[in-house]
Every structure is written in C-alpha cells, then in structure tokens.
Motif scaffolding. Structure first.
Motif, PDB file in Angstrom:
ATOM      1  N   SER A  10       0.836  -1.202   0.000  1.00 40.58           N
ATOM      2  CA  SER A  10       0.000   0.000   0.000  1.00 40.58           C
ATOM      3  C   SER A  10       0.874   1.256   0.000  1.00 40.58           C
ATOM      4  CB  SER A  10      -0.909   0.012   1.237  1.00 40.58           C
ATOM      5  OG  SER A  10      -0.150  -0.239   2.379  1.00 40.58           O
ATOM      6  N   LYS A  14       0.795   2.315  -6.747  1.00 43.60           N
ATOM      7  CA  LYS A  14       0.254   1.412  -7.783  1.00 43.60           C
ATOM      8  C   LYS A  14      -0.940   2.026  -8.512  1.00 43.60           C
ATOM      9  CE  LYS A  14      -1.054  -1.862  -5.047  1.00 43.60           C
ATOM     10  NZ  LYS A  14      -0.781  -1.487  -3.679  1.00 43.60           N
ATOM     11  N   ALA A  34      -9.967  -2.198  -4.054  1.00 37.63           N
ATOM     12  CA  ALA A  34     -11.316  -1.653  -3.818  1.00 37.63           C
ATOM     13  C   ALA A  34     -12.339  -2.780  -3.684  1.00 37.63           C
ATOM     14  CB  ALA A  34     -11.695  -0.709  -4.956  1.00 37.63           C
ATOM     15  N   TYR A  36     -11.682  -5.874  -2.410  1.00 35.66           N
ATOM     16  CA  TYR A  36     -11.504  -6.409  -1.047  1.00 35.66           C
ATOM     17  C   TYR A  36     -12.095  -5.446  -0.016  1.00 35.66           C
ATOM     18  CZ  TYR A  36      -8.753 -10.249  -2.792  1.00 35.66           C
ATOM     19  OH  TYR A  36      -8.375 -11.390  -3.454  1.00 35.66           O
ATOM     20  N   ARG A  37     -11.916  -4.146  -0.261  1.00 38.45           N
ATOM     21  CA  ARG A  37     -12.460  -3.143   0.660  1.00 38.45           C
ATOM     22  C   ARG A  37     -13.994  -3.193   0.692  1.00 38.45           C
ATOM     23  NH1 ARG A  37      -9.045   1.098   2.206  1.00 38.45           N
ATOM     24  NH2 ARG A  37      -6.902   0.713   1.538  1.00 38.45           N
ATOM     25  N   ARG A  91     -12.504   3.897   1.984  1.00 39.30           N
ATOM     26  CA  ARG A  91     -11.096   4.346   2.087  1.00 39.30           C
ATOM     27  C   ARG A  91     -10.691   4.705   3.513  1.00 39.30           C
ATOM     28  NH1 ARG A  91      -8.455   2.457  -2.087  1.00 39.30           N
ATOM     29  NH2 ARG A  91     -10.033   2.233  -3.689  1.00 39.30           N
ATOM     30  N   SER A  96      -9.345  -0.318   5.797  1.00 38.10           N
ATOM     31  CA  SER A  96      -8.018  -0.800   5.367  1.00 38.10           C
ATOM     32  C   SER A  96      -7.607  -2.003   6.205  1.00 38.10           C
ATOM     33  CB  SER A  96      -6.944   0.283   5.562  1.00 38.10           C
ATOM     34  OG  SER A  96      -7.192   1.382   4.749  1.00 38.10           O
ATOM     35  N   SER A 100      -7.397  -6.013   5.004  1.00 40.95           N
ATOM     36  CA  SER A 100      -6.157  -6.790   5.117  1.00 40.95           C
ATOM     37  C   SER A 100      -6.425  -8.105   5.867  1.00 40.95           C
ATOM     38  CB  SER A 100      -5.097  -5.948   5.832  1.00 40.95           C
ATOM     39  OG  SER A 100      -3.900  -6.667   5.934  1.00 40.95           O
ATOM     40  N   ARG A 109     -10.649 -15.016  -1.021  1.00 36.52           N
ATOM     41  CA  ARG A 109      -9.876 -14.870  -2.261  1.00 36.52           C
ATOM     42  C   ARG A 109     -10.516 -15.683  -3.401  1.00 36.52           C
ATOM     43  NH1 ARG A 109      -5.847 -11.792  -0.769  1.00 36.52           N
ATOM     44  NH2 ARG A 109      -5.236 -11.626  -2.940  1.00 36.52           N
ATOM     45  N   GLY A 129      -2.933  -4.630  -7.513  1.00 35.44           N
ATOM     46  CA  GLY A 129      -3.309  -5.386  -6.324  1.00 35.44           C
ATOM     47  C   GLY A 129      -2.097  -5.966  -5.620  1.00 35.44           C
ATOM     48  N   ARG A 130      -2.247  -7.202  -5.137  1.00 35.31           N
ATOM     49  CA  ARG A 130      -1.160  -7.857  -4.409  1.00 35.31           C
ATOM     50  C   ARG A 130      -0.739  -9.175  -5.053  1.00 35.31           C
ATOM     51  NH1 ARG A 130      -2.687  -3.905  -2.224  1.00 35.31           N
ATOM     52  NH2 ARG A 130      -2.291  -3.131  -0.125  1.00 35.31           N
ATOM     53  N   ASP A 131      -1.698  -9.820  -5.733  1.00 33.61           N
ATOM     54  CA  ASP A 131      -1.442 -11.164  -6.271  1.00 33.61           C
ATOM     55  C   ASP A 131      -1.826 -11.248  -7.746  1.00 33.61           C
ATOM     56  OD1 ASP A 131      -4.168 -10.839  -6.011  1.00 33.61           O
ATOM     57  OD2 ASP A 131      -4.534 -12.931  -5.492  1.00 33.61           O
ATOM     58  N   ASP A 184      -0.115  -8.888   4.782  1.00 34.03           N
ATOM     59  CA  ASP A 184      -0.299  -9.173   3.351  1.00 34.03           C
ATOM     60  C   ASP A 184       0.854 -10.011   2.789  1.00 34.03           C
ATOM     61  OD1 ASP A 184      -2.510  -7.564   3.623  1.00 34.03           O
ATOM     62  OD2 ASP A 184      -1.657  -5.832   2.584  1.00 34.03           O
ATOM     63  N   ARG A 187       0.947 -13.877   4.699  1.00 30.92           N
ATOM     64  CA  ARG A 187      -0.195 -14.799   4.714  1.00 30.92           C
ATOM     65  C   ARG A 187       0.124 -16.016   3.840  1.00 30.92           C
ATOM     66  NH1 ARG A 187      -3.573 -10.444   1.370  1.00 30.92           N
ATOM     67  NH2 ARG A 187      -2.775 -10.956  -0.686  1.00 30.92           N
TER      68      ARG A 187
HETATM   69  O1   DC Z   1      -4.620  -1.881  -2.299  1.00 30.86           O
HETATM   70  P1   DC Z   1      -5.448  -1.609  -1.047  1.00 30.86           P
HETATM   71  O2   DC Z   1      -4.657  -0.978   0.056  1.00 30.86           O
HETATM   72  O3   DC Z   1      -6.695  -0.829  -1.352  1.00 30.86           O
HETATM   73  O4   DC Z   1      -5.921  -3.060  -0.541  1.00 30.86           O
HETATM   74  C1   DC Z   1      -6.627  -3.258   0.660  1.00 30.86           C
HETATM   75  C2   DC Z   1      -6.307  -4.637   1.228  1.00 30.86           C
HETATM   76  O5   DC Z   1      -6.831  -5.641   0.350  1.00 30.86           O
HETATM   77  C3   DC Z   1      -4.806  -4.935   1.361  1.00 30.86           C
HETATM   78  O6   DC Z   1      -4.358  -4.762   2.688  1.00 30.86           O
HETATM   79  C4   DC Z   1      -4.666  -6.369   0.945  1.00 30.86           C
HETATM   80  C5   DC Z   1      -5.928  -6.717   0.214  1.00 30.86           C
HETATM   81  N1   DC Z   1      -5.709  -7.007  -1.209  1.00 30.86           N
HETATM   82  C6   DC Z   1      -5.333  -8.280  -1.544  1.00 30.86           C
HETATM   83  O7   DC Z   1      -5.139  -9.115  -0.660  1.00 30.86           O
HETATM   84  N2   DC Z   1      -5.189  -8.632  -2.843  1.00 30.86           N
HETATM   85  C7   DC Z   1      -5.376  -7.730  -3.815  1.00 30.86           C
HETATM   86  N3   DC Z   1      -5.233  -8.107  -5.087  1.00 30.86           N
HETATM   87  C8   DC Z   1      -5.717  -6.403  -3.497  1.00 30.86           C
HETATM   88  C9   DC Z   1      -5.868  -6.066  -2.169  1.00 30.86           C
END
Ligand code: DC
Length: 223
Positions: A10, A14, A34, A36-37, A91, A96, A100, A109, A129-131, A184, A187
């Motif tokens: 974060s 990105k 967004a 996941y949020r 937001r 947040s 997470s 997921r 994102g993350r993945d 994040d 995990r």
């Molecule tokens: O990018 P962000 O800060 O808005 O994401 C919020 C939470 O969602 C972040 O702590 C981890 C999760 N997330 C995720 O696990 N995989 C993603 N592709 C996007 C976000």
C-alpha cells in the motif's frame, strides 16, 4: 486482450501509476484493493468480527458475487454493493485494516477470483493489487512489482487520509502500514510478493520517471 499487472504494498503508488497508464494507453484500470475493501465494508456492516474466520466464511458463503458490481464512470472506478454506490465509504483506516484481515482468508480470495479474471477477459486492463501477477493473471502481458521507501509511502497515504477528513499522523500511518504489509506479505494464501517474472519498479523518486519507464516497457512488449 492485453493485461498489465501492478502489484506492491500500500502507498507505493500502484493506483496512481495504473491510472496514468490506463489514460495513456486507453485501457481500463481495475483497482482490486477496492473489491476487497467492498467485501470488508459488507463484513463490518453485518457486524461480523473480521478476525472470526468461521463467521466471515459463513457470511461469504451466503453472499452472491452478483451483489458486487464494478462500474467505470468517466474513467473512475465505482464500487456498487447491493445496488448502492459505496465508493465513498471504503477508504477509511478501519476498512483498510479489515480488508487486510479478511483478504488472508482463502474463501474470500476464491470468492473474488473469477470476478477479476472475467474483467481481464473482457477488457484491455491495468490491474493493480497484491497477487495479480502471481495468482489472478499469471499470463499477464507485463508484470510490475512496485516499491517505495516507507517514508514516501506513509506520507502519501497520510495526505490521502487527511484529505478525507481523518485526523492522522505520519507516524501512526507508518505503523498501521507496517502491520498491514506484514499481514499481506506473510499470509499463506497469495502473499503479496513479486512474481518470478515481475519487473521491479522503485517509485521513491519522481513519479513522472516511473510512468515513463513503465510505459516504455509496455510499449516495447505490445508493439
Ligand atoms: O490496495 P489496497 O490498500 O486498497 O488493498 C486493501 C487490502 O486488500 C490490502 O491490505 C490487501 C488486500 N488485497 C489483496 O489481498 N489482494 C489484492 N489483489 C488487493 C488487495
């Protein structure tokens, strides 16, 4: 379809990069955080403790993926939950942290996997994102993993929260960010780590330079 994956912690920039690239290339930007949020908001609205994995899973099992809709209005992404536009509510610091926590649950997921893949099947997309590079789009056209110094990230995020009216300090944001990053990154399911074939992008310096570098790499790949 062309797909560009941008992963990273974060506050690394990105979303801003994805927006700039989408604008220049005429692609759609999908901010997966967004999504996941939005699920986190649902969990909180239902009064479920995000740390109570069993209850979160039970709630997700009852949920219909059609209850979450992604719309793009004038290039900006809107999140719709049960017919209501919730973009303005997702937001906060509380969301947040909840996002997470629940994003570490495999059932959450899996629930969101096809929604994201389907989007990439229908659009030329810049997905952040993350993945994305590791799980969602393993065959993405280009994969980036963005980083930035902890200070730069905390300052960015703090300014964002202040703009939304939250009374926060850079130190508190930095601490919360460090905790969220650790969640994040460590995990078991889909940790936020670079794909083997991801290109590392350091965004601690001038943002314009990062955009230019990314754009060059993409154009080279898709020409
Ligand atoms: O990018 P962000 O800060 O808005 O994401 C919020 C939470 O969602 C972040 O702590 C981890 C999760 N997330 C995720 O696990 N995989 C993603 N592709 C996007 C976000």
């Amino acid at each position: 379809m062309i797909s560009i994956a941008i992963d990273g912690p974060s506050g690394s920039g990105k979303s801003t990069l994805a927006n700039a690239l989408a604008d220049k290339l005429g692609f759609v930007h999908l901010d997966t955080g967004a999504i996941y949020r939005t699920v986190a908001l649902y969990v909180m609205e239902k009064g479920v403790d995000p740390h109570d994995t069993g209850s979160v899973v039970a709630l997700i099992e009852e949920m219909d993926i059609g209850d979450i809709k992604i719309e793009h209005v004038g290039g900006a992404q809107r999140m719709i939950l049960d017919g209501e536009d919730v973009t303005g509510y997702i937001r906060t610091s509380e969301i947040s942290s909840c996002a997470s926590t629940i994003s570490a649950i495999p059932a959450v997921r899996t629930f969101l996997l096809e929604l994201q893949r389907d989007f990439a099947r229908r659009n030329n997309v810049i997905m952040d994102g993350r993945d994305i590079g590791t799980v969602i789009l393993p065959n993405a056209t280009v994969k980036f993993f963005m980083t930035a110094s902890d200070d730069a990230r905390a300052e960015r995020r703090c300014a964002e929260l202040k703009e939304k009216g939250e009374d926060v300090t850079v130190e508190a944001v930095k601490a919360a960010m460090a905790e969220r990053d650790k969640n994040d990154r460590t995990r078991k399911t889909a940790p936020a780590i670079p794909a083997d074939d991801a290109i590392m992008l350091d965004n601690s310096g001038l943002f314009e330079d990062t955009v230019e570098k990314a754009l060059k790499i993409i154009e080279e790949k898709i020409k």
